[in-house]
Design an enzyme around this catalytic site. Structure first.
Site, PDB file in Angstrom:
ATOM      1  NE  ARG A 101      46.485  35.812  40.688  1.00 52.46           N
ATOM      2  CZ  ARG A 101      45.936  35.995  39.038  1.00 52.46           C
ATOM      3  NH1 ARG A 101      45.047  35.870  38.680  1.00 52.46           N
ATOM      4  NH2 ARG A 101      46.525  34.854  38.499  1.00 52.46           N
ATOM      5  NE  ARG A 136      37.863  41.257  39.467  1.00 48.70           N
ATOM      6  CZ  ARG A 136      38.355  41.270  38.160  1.00 48.70           C
ATOM      7  NH1 ARG A 136      39.444  41.140  37.905  1.00 48.70           N
ATOM      8  NH2 ARG A 136      37.605  40.899  37.197  1.00 48.70           N
ATOM      9  CD  GLU A 146      41.541  34.966  32.734  1.00 47.01           C
ATOM     10  OE1 GLU A 146      43.220  34.223  32.910  1.00 47.01           O
ATOM     11  OE2 GLU A 146      41.408  35.603  31.928  1.00 47.01           O
ATOM     12  CB  SER A 191      44.713  32.499  30.748  1.00 46.94           C
ATOM     13  OG  SER A 191      46.327  33.516  29.968  1.00 46.94           O
ATOM     14  NE  ARG A 249      37.745  33.914  37.497  1.00 42.44           N
ATOM     15  CZ  ARG A 249      38.034  34.811  37.589  1.00 42.44           C
ATOM     16  NH1 ARG A 249      38.537  35.159  35.707  1.00 42.44           N
ATOM     17  NH2 ARG A 249      39.063  35.839  37.609  1.00 42.44           N
TER      18      ARG A 249
END
Length: 412
Positions: free
Chosen positions: A253, A268, A340, A343, A380
């Site tokens: 990403r 991130r 988070e 998801s 993460r």
């Protein structure tokens, strides 16, 4: 893309969804106009083609001046049919563009934006302030951000020694759990064609977050959801029982627009690894399957002995494909907040309509399937694993479920 029949019969439902998402209703009006234009163009073309067929039969039996007149009309009509056919093609292109501009119709998600989520439950205790995951990772020889930046740039890293082994253990635990529940294990491609990326809804508002290789016209995936959704493109499936896959992949990403956010550590980053659950089901089974995916995510967090909460994500924070999304957020002691880690989204038939994935209903008619996805294990998760399980002597306790994958090691 959304069901055009629903749009025609109840456009207010689509407008209400746009309002809940905080997006313009003008896209709905543009889609209605494009749909009407396309249907008008098709009707005009078919009318001309019908006349053309009738003329063909009349010419075969006509004589003299009548035949001459019919042949002249046939010539005119041929040009009109050709123009009408081009108009249909143009209208279909415009309709497709208008459809792609309208996200899925929200179902049950709370209205509002990023901060308007609803907390469904909190599990475990909030640990007090301690060392952050990067400090712990560096002391343990588990994370090397400095050399990651030297080799690849900012937001890249090396997982070293116990860090690499801990991630492998985490992902293996996730994959093993998925297989136990009947998922087919998959190692998926990291590069996909535009059709797969577009079909899953990732080339819309968030296209700037995706790495594109123009020379090959391929995209680096940000989740194996993309490859798993494209896996059955243009197929008719048997979903008498849900068809479930667990994809292990590296994910990429660009994190465009997030500069200055979470620049410390591995919260991130541009590259990470993930085991993603993906389900194909009949539409009437989608809501129930969504809750199952969430339960499996929570089961894994329980095995990792992590404190977390579950939130019902607000409509304005949903991706374009999702009608509803639940996030599991683990407690991060160094930040004294939840972040988070998993998801799960219910995309109903939105992706399947784009990718032409169908099943046969009880009457034998083909219908689009519903698709759902959910994170099971990801890089993460190392953040709360290190921080929540740190001990006063500087070691990190290994949860019992992970110990078999680390040679029985109880601490790092």
């Amino acid at each position: 893309m959304i069901d055009l029949r629903l749009l025609r019969e109840n456009p207010e439902t689509v407008r209400a969804s746009q309002r809940a998402r905080g997006e313009s209703e003008s896209a709905v009006d543009a889609l209605l106009t494009a749909d009407e234009s396309r249907r008008h163009a098709v009707a005009h073309f078919e009318g001309l083609r019908a006349e053309q067929k009738v003329l063909g039969k009349q010419v075969a039996t006509a004589k003299g001046e009548e035949k001459t007149a019919l042949l002249a009309r046939t010539k005119e009509l041929s040009a009109e049919v050709k123009a009408a056919d081009a108009a249909v093609t143009e209208a279909e292109v415009a309709l497709r563009a208008a459809q792609f501009a309208v996200p899925n119709i929200v179902e049950g998600a709370p209205p509002g934006g990023e901060d308007d989520y609803i907390v469904l439950r909190e599990v475990g205790e909030k640990q007090p302030l301690g060392l952050d995951h990067l400090e712990l990772g560096e002391k343990l020889g588990a994370i090397d951000m400095e050399r990651g930046a030297k080799v690849s740039g900012s937001r890249f890293y090396f997982l070293t020694g116990p860090g690499a082994l801990l991630q492998l253990a985490l992902l293996q635990l996730g994959m093993n759990q998925a297989v136990e529940y009947g998922f087919t294990a998959m190692i998926t491609p990291s590069l996909v064609k535009p059709e797969s990326m577009e079909g899953t809804g990732f080339l819309g508002a968030h296209a700037s977050e995706i790495y594109h290789l123009p020379a090959d016209d391929l995209y680096l995936v940000g989740t194996s959801e993309v490859a798993l959704a494209g896996y059955h493109r243009d197929e008719i499936l048997d979903v008498t029982t849900p068809k479930r896959y667990a994809g292990w992949s590296s994910c990429y990403r660009r994190e465009a627009g997030s500069y200055g956010k979470d620049t410390r550590g591995i919260i991130r980053v541009h590259q990470f690894d993930k085991v993603e659950m993906f389900s194909y089901v009949a539409l009437e089974q989608a809501a129930e399957e969504h809750l199952r995916l969430l339960a499996w995510e929570e089961e894994l967090l329980g095995k990792l002995e992590l404190s977390y909460r579950v939130i019902d994500v607000a409509a304005g924070d949903l991706g374009s494909s999702a009608v509803r999304k639940f996030d599991c957020e683990a407690w991060v002691p160094s930040q004294q907040q939840y972040r988070e880690v998993t998801s799960t989204s219910n995309c109903t038939t939105f992706q399947a309509r784009r990718l032409n994935i169908r099943h046969r209903d009880e009457e034998g008619k083909t219908q689009p399937v519903a698709t759902l996805n959910g994170t099971l294990a990801t890089t993460r998760m190392l953040v709360p694993l290190l921080e929540q399980h740190q001990q006063p002597d500087g070691t990190v306790r290994v949860p019992k479920a992970l110990q078999p994958f680390l040679g029985g090691r109880e601490t790092l």
